[in-house]
Enzyme design. Sequence first.
Site, mmCIF file in Angstrom:
data_model
loop_
_atom_site.group_PDB
_atom_site.id
_atom_site.type_symbol
_atom_site.label_atom_id
_atom_site.label_comp_id
_atom_site.label_asym_id
_atom_site.label_seq_id
_atom_site.Cartn_x
_atom_site.Cartn_y
_atom_site.Cartn_z
ATOM 1 N N LEU A 27 0.816 -1.197 0.000
ATOM 2 C CA LEU A 27 0.000 0.000 0.000
ATOM 3 C C LEU A 27 0.858 1.258 0.000
ATOM 4 O O LEU A 27 1.809 1.367 0.779
ATOM 5 C CB LEU A 27 -0.923 -0.004 1.224
ATOM 6 C CG LEU A 27 -2.136 0.926 1.188
ATOM 7 C CD1 LEU A 27 -3.037 0.598 0.000
ATOM 8 C CD2 LEU A 27 -2.920 0.833 2.488
ATOM 9 N N GLN A 77 -4.300 -7.012 -7.138
ATOM 10 C CA GLN A 77 -4.711 -7.592 -5.868
ATOM 11 C C GLN A 77 -5.993 -6.927 -5.385
ATOM 12 O O GLN A 77 -6.066 -5.705 -5.242
ATOM 13 C CB GLN A 77 -3.652 -7.459 -4.772
ATOM 14 C CG GLN A 77 -4.095 -8.263 -3.536
ATOM 15 C CD GLN A 77 -3.182 -8.151 -2.332
ATOM 16 O OE1 GLN A 77 -3.038 -7.077 -1.771
ATOM 17 N NE2 GLN A 77 -2.588 -9.272 -1.934
ATOM 18 N N CYS A 107 -3.685 -9.433 4.842
ATOM 19 C CA CYS A 107 -3.500 -8.156 5.535
ATOM 20 C C CYS A 107 -4.194 -8.198 6.893
ATOM 21 O O CYS A 107 -5.371 -8.540 6.978
ATOM 22 C CB CYS A 107 -4.050 -7.013 4.690
ATOM 23 S SG CYS A 107 -3.793 -5.396 5.456
ATOM 24 N N LYS A 146 -3.277 -14.795 -1.818
ATOM 25 C CA LYS A 146 -2.129 -14.510 -0.948
ATOM 26 C C LYS A 146 -2.605 -14.594 0.485
ATOM 27 O O LYS A 146 -3.560 -13.909 0.868
ATOM 28 C CB LYS A 146 -1.550 -13.118 -1.241
ATOM 29 C CG LYS A 146 -0.266 -12.821 -0.445
ATOM 30 C CD LYS A 146 0.339 -11.482 -0.862
ATOM 31 C CE LYS A 146 1.706 -11.268 -0.213
ATOM 32 N NZ LYS A 146 1.656 -11.097 1.242
ATOM 33 N N HIS A 178 2.657 -16.002 2.974
ATOM 34 C CA HIS A 178 3.493 -15.210 3.881
ATOM 35 C C HIS A 178 3.823 -16.120 5.060
ATOM 36 O O HIS A 178 2.929 -16.548 5.788
ATOM 37 C CB HIS A 178 2.729 -13.968 4.339
ATOM 38 C CG HIS A 178 3.559 -13.024 5.146
ATOM 39 N ND1 HIS A 178 3.349 -11.671 5.153
ATOM 40 C CD2 HIS A 178 4.601 -13.233 5.988
ATOM 41 C CE1 HIS A 178 4.229 -11.084 5.960
ATOM 42 N NE2 HIS A 178 4.981 -12.024 6.474
ATOM 43 N N ASN A 218 6.690 -15.851 0.811
ATOM 44 C CA ASN A 218 6.816 -14.412 1.041
ATOM 45 C C ASN A 218 7.184 -14.178 2.506
ATOM 46 O O ASN A 218 6.790 -14.937 3.376
ATOM 47 C CB ASN A 218 5.482 -13.730 0.695
ATOM 48 C CG ASN A 218 5.438 -12.264 1.083
ATOM 49 O OD1 ASN A 218 4.501 -11.821 1.747
ATOM 50 N ND2 ASN A 218 6.433 -11.497 0.693
ATOM 51 N N GLY A 219 7.960 -13.108 2.740
ATOM 52 C CA GLY A 219 8.255 -12.720 4.109
ATOM 53 C C GLY A 219 9.733 -12.709 4.445
ATOM 54 O O GLY A 219 10.365 -13.764 4.454
ATOM 55 N N GLY A 240 9.083 -8.108 -0.761
ATOM 56 C CA GLY A 240 8.341 -6.887 -0.492
ATOM 57 C C GLY A 240 9.232 -5.691 -0.277
ATOM 58 O O GLY A 240 9.774 -5.115 -1.213
ATOM 59 N N ARG A 241 9.411 -5.307 0.986
ATOM 60 C CA ARG A 241 10.087 -4.046 1.317
ATOM 61 C C ARG A 241 11.473 -3.907 0.697
ATOM 62 O O ARG A 241 11.864 -2.821 0.277
ATOM 63 C CB ARG A 241 10.184 -3.900 2.836
ATOM 64 C CG ARG A 241 8.865 -3.488 3.485
ATOM 65 C CD ARG A 241 8.935 -3.626 4.995
ATOM 66 N NE ARG A 241 8.963 -5.021 5.393
ATOM 67 C CZ ARG A 241 9.299 -5.451 6.604
ATOM 68 N NH1 ARG A 241 9.669 -4.587 7.520
ATOM 69 N NH2 ARG A 241 9.277 -6.741 6.901
#
Length: 336
Positions: A27, A77, A107, A146, A178, A218-219, A240-241
């Site tokens: 986001l 998504q 989320c 996801k 995740h 993921n993660g 991700g980040r």
Amino acid sequence: MNSKENSITAGSSAKSINRTFSIAPMLDWTDRHYRYFARLMSAQALLYTEMVTTGAIIHGKGDYLAYNDEEHPLALQLGGSNAVDLATCAKLAAERGYDEINLNVGCPSDRVQNGRFGACLMAEPELVAQCVEAMRAVVDIPVTVKTRIGIDEQDSYEFLTQFIDTVSAAGCDTFIIHARKAWLQGLSPKENREIPELDYPRVYQLKRDYPHLNLSLNGGVKTLTQCAEHLAHVDGVMVGREAYQNPYMLAQVDQRLCGEDKPVLSRDAVLEKMIPYIEKHLQDGGRLNHITRHITGLYQGEVGSRAWRRYVSENAHKPGAGIEVLHQARASMDLK
């Protein structure tokens, strides 16, 4: 490009989706400007939009499905739990040329829970299955999910496999997992990215038990070396980040993970390729910092990177700021 042309693009792209490496939906981060930037560095990475709610698409005033043609392969998504609304949005997205529809079941934020979507849906696998079934009935592109490995006290392996069994029976054959359970109460979304510890072995076990499914992990993944290690156990890795804060890692994805034999673009070459896109954005009335906020990490780890970031952050937001800001920011690095 009109919707008919979009559909043609979607059909050709969907067949060539490579799920080895993907960039997570984030986001405020993975908007169309960041995705264009990411695509300059990797032709193979599967890109995801930020999560878009069904309410925003159906009732919102803006165009929440807009993207650049260069972003393919691109997944939308969706956030929601009403099967009819999800099907409506999936159909609209497919007509616009998206290559995949992904349902957010991961989320943990309070706002998302109040809308009855996100990670709380793990407790309602039958509802998730209905949503998947409804979307698959109206599109011919993949519908994926996801999710987390568990929620709150419902974190047994049996709970996870029951969810996978139910949703896969509805026709979903691709899951992004995740590798951390979500705490729906008591932790912020930020804390949910760090607590509790990641459990990669559980995702590996899931792949062993469901070899017919396409499973991405993921993660917490920060390097392409780590990606390669995970790929020995699963079908794909979603980052991700790190892909946002240190975007130049993407420049070697195609070569190191996807077996492509092509030159690796330099950071300066990436910046130069970005210039025409930024110029068009400015000509269309956009502001420079709409884009520069996504590319300040390009020189992460390089000598002078702090000077680059500082110059961009101090000048890109000013009225009338143009391409010269980037050239001057780059020049400031060489003075260090």
